[in-house]
Design a protein around this motif. Structure first.
Motif, PDB file in Angstrom:
ATOM      1  N   PRO A  87       0.833  -1.207   0.000  1.00 32.22           N
ATOM      2  CA  PRO A  87       0.000   0.000   0.000  1.00 32.22           C
ATOM      3  C   PRO A  87       0.866   1.255   0.000  1.00 32.22           C
ATOM      4  CG  PRO A  87      -0.788  -1.569   1.631  1.00 32.22           C
ATOM      5  CD  PRO A  87       0.550  -2.068   1.156  1.00 32.22           C
ATOM      6  N   PRO A  88       0.369   2.343  -0.572  1.00 32.00           N
ATOM      7  CA  PRO A  88       1.138   3.590  -0.567  1.00 32.00           C
ATOM      8  C   PRO A  88       1.384   4.070   0.859  1.00 32.00           C
ATOM      9  CG  PRO A  88      -1.128   3.970  -1.264  1.00 32.00           C
ATOM     10  CD  PRO A  88      -0.936   2.501  -1.230  1.00 32.00           C
ATOM     11  N   ALA A  89       2.605   4.509   1.109  1.00 29.84           N
ATOM     12  CA  ALA A  89       2.982   4.950   2.454  1.00 29.84           C
ATOM     13  C   ALA A  89       2.993   6.461   2.591  1.00 29.84           C
ATOM     14  CB  ALA A  89       4.357   4.381   2.816  1.00 29.84           C
ATOM     15  N   THR A  90       2.912   7.179   1.482  1.00 33.72           N
ATOM     16  CA  THR A  90       2.951   8.638   1.507  1.00 33.72           C
ATOM     17  C   THR A  90       1.861   9.178   0.579  1.00 33.72           C
ATOM     18  OG1 THR A  90       4.462   8.824  -0.375  1.00 33.72           O
ATOM     19  CG2 THR A  90       5.461   8.580   1.828  1.00 33.72           C
ATOM     20  N   PRO A  91       1.484  10.446   0.754  1.00 33.17           N
ATOM     21  CA  PRO A  91       0.515  11.038  -0.176  1.00 33.17           C
ATOM     22  C   PRO A  91       1.007  11.016  -1.620  1.00 33.17           C
ATOM     23  CG  PRO A  91       0.697  12.394   1.795  1.00 33.17           C
ATOM     24  CD  PRO A  91       1.774  11.352   1.896  1.00 33.17           C
TER      25      PRO A  91
ATOM     26  N   VAL B  21     -11.082   9.389  -8.121  1.00 32.29           N
ATOM     27  CA  VAL B  21     -10.622   8.450  -7.101  1.00 32.29           C
ATOM     28  C   VAL B  21     -10.516   9.210  -5.783  1.00 32.29           C
ATOM     29  CG1 VAL B  21      -8.760   6.923  -6.343  1.00 32.29           C
ATOM     30  CG2 VAL B  21      -9.353   7.067  -8.781  1.00 32.29           C
ATOM     31  N   VAL B  22     -11.120   8.655  -4.753  1.00 28.71           N
ATOM     32  CA  VAL B  22     -11.032   9.226  -3.411  1.00 28.71           C
ATOM     33  C   VAL B  22     -10.377   8.176  -2.521  1.00 28.71           C
ATOM     34  CG1 VAL B  22     -12.286  10.153  -1.434  1.00 28.71           C
ATOM     35  CG2 VAL B  22     -13.089  10.651  -3.759  1.00 28.71           C
ATOM     36  N   VAL B  23      -9.120   8.426  -2.141  1.00 31.20           N
ATOM     37  CA  VAL B  23      -8.372   7.476  -1.317  1.00 31.20           C
ATOM     38  C   VAL B  23      -8.625   7.818   0.144  1.00 31.20           C
ATOM     39  CG1 VAL B  23      -6.146   6.429  -0.830  1.00 31.20           C
ATOM     40  CG2 VAL B  23      -6.614   7.352  -3.113  1.00 31.20           C
ATOM     41  N   THR B  24      -9.176   6.875   0.885  1.00 25.13           N
ATOM     42  CA  THR B  24      -9.542   7.118   2.282  1.00 25.13           C
ATOM     43  C   THR B  24      -8.496   6.527   3.227  1.00 25.13           C
ATOM     44  OG1 THR B  24     -10.826   5.067   2.458  1.00 25.13           O
ATOM     45  CG2 THR B  24     -11.968   7.026   1.628  1.00 25.13           C
ATOM     46  N   GLY B  25      -8.476   7.033   4.447  1.00 24.22           N
ATOM     47  CA  GLY B  25      -7.661   6.427   5.509  1.00 24.22           C
ATOM     48  C   GLY B  25      -6.171   6.495   5.310  1.00 24.22           C
ATOM     49  N   LEU B  26      -5.662   7.567   4.711  1.00 26.50           N
ATOM     50  CA  LEU B  26      -4.215   7.733   4.556  1.00 26.50           C
ATOM     51  C   LEU B  26      -3.611   8.215   5.874  1.00 26.50           C
ATOM     52  CD1 LEU B  26      -3.935   9.503   1.078  1.00 26.50           C
ATOM     53  CD2 LEU B  26      -2.936   7.290   1.678  1.00 26.50           C
ATOM     54  N   ARG B  27      -2.710   7.420   6.419  1.00 28.37           N
ATOM     55  CA  ARG B  27      -2.042   7.852   7.652  1.00 28.37           C
ATOM     56  C   ARG B  27      -0.940   8.846   7.300  1.00 28.37           C
ATOM     57  NH1 ARG B  27      -3.177   4.826  12.294  1.00 28.37           N
ATOM     58  NH2 ARG B  27      -1.988   6.471  13.314  1.00 28.37           N
ATOM     59  N   LEU B  28      -1.020  10.039   7.874  1.00 25.36           N
ATOM     60  CA  LEU B  28      -0.078  11.102   7.606  1.00 25.36           C
ATOM     61  C   LEU B  28       0.799  11.344   8.828  1.00 25.36           C
ATOM     62  CD1 LEU B  28      -2.653  13.571   5.978  1.00 25.36           C
ATOM     63  CD2 LEU B  28      -1.242  11.862   4.811  1.00 25.36           C
TER      64      LEU B  28
END
Length: 293
Positions: free
Chosen positions: A171-175, A193-200
């Motif tokens: 999974p992507p780790a950064t924006p 595309v709306v990417v949810t739950g990205l840990r910043l």
């Protein structure tokens, strides 16, 4: 604190939206989140269950059954045969369950677009998540990618699902990585595309909006202590579906307004903070407005 109202406001449509996802007896996941949210937003949800469960499996055990794909398809056909069907303004799909269900979901979108050209379709590809991995049948990622992505107006994956649907090893780790993957996903069909739950960093969580214009990252403080609360993605998808259904698009206008997305993610944060105060493992709908207007 405002109360939950199912009566349409003067600015809300009362048109139907077809929602194809799971049903639970207890809790607010799948249609348990979408139905009250769509009602509060002034729409009439037509809910088709892809599973009928006592509760979401994260609460322990799997009690209930997956709806066979043939049954989902029959329910779709039954709804599509009604004289009211052309009044439906969009399709929302979530958890599929049976590996054949994406075909029924695709059939629902095609049937609606035959009578309402250009009707929006929001695909929430419920496949798994970080820390849990894949929690559906192994054939579903490929079938969703092949059948649903080309039809989707908007798709709302979390980082784990985004990696699955774009063939990435992790999974992507950064924006920046999420933006690259989201652009790859857009190339497979969805307008948005709306990417949810990205840990910043800095204790924040993000929702990334990617369309044909400047990307937008909506940031909120991460709420600790509510990791067991499920259904926030289902709720956000329902709010976005309501937004799509009532927002005509022409020319280069955006399907989803970045400011509106900010307000929705802020509302999700409020719900999670309320869940933490109440000590509940479910989204606390009662006593709070869930309207996405």
């Amino acid at each position: 604190m405002t109360s939950l109202s199912t009566a349409p406001s003067s600015s809300c449509s009362v048109s139907p939206i077809l929602s194809i996802q799971s049903h639970v007896a207890l809790g607010h996941v799948g249609n348990g989140a979408a139905v009250p949210a769509l009602l509060a937003a002034g729409f009439a949800p037509w809910a088709i269950p892809t599973a009928v469960l006592a509760h979401h499996p994260g609460r322990g055990g799997f009690v209930g059954r997956i709806t066979p794909a043939a049954e989902v398809a029959a329910l779709v056909a039954g709804v599509a045969a009604l004289p009211e069907f052309p009044s439906c303004v969009g399709v929302l799909s979530g958890y599929a369950g049976d590996p054949g269900t994406p075909e029924a979901m695709a059939g629902a979108v095609d049937a609606l677009r035959r009578v309402r050209s250009g009707a929006p379709y929001l695909c929430d590809p419920v496949l798994g998540e970080l820390g849990q991995g894949l929690y559906v049948h192994g054939d579903l990622p490929e079938r969703m990618g092949r059948l649903l992505l080309p039809r989707a107006t908007v798709v709302t994956p979390n980082p784990f699902e985004l990696a699955l649907l774009t063939g990435r090893a992790a999974p992507p780790a950064t924006p920046e990585e999420a933006l690259e993957a989201a652009r790859d996903l857009r190339a497979r069909g969805p307008e948005v595309v709306v990417v949810t739950g990205l840990r910043l960093g800095g204790g924040e969580i993000g929702v990334l909006l990617v369309d044909g214009q400047e990307p937008h990252l909506s940031r909120q403080d991460f709420v600790t202590g509510v990791e067991s609360v499920k259904g926030t993605g289902d709720l956000l998808a329902a709010w976005l579906m309501a937004h799509l259904a009532r927002t005509p698009v022409a020319g280069m206008e955006r399907r989803i307004d970045p400011g509106h997305l900010d307000s929705l993610t802020e509302r999700l944060g409020d719900l999670l903070r309320q869940a933490h105060r109440l000590g509940t493992p479910e989204i606390p709908f009662v006593g709070l407005s869930t309207c996405g207007c």
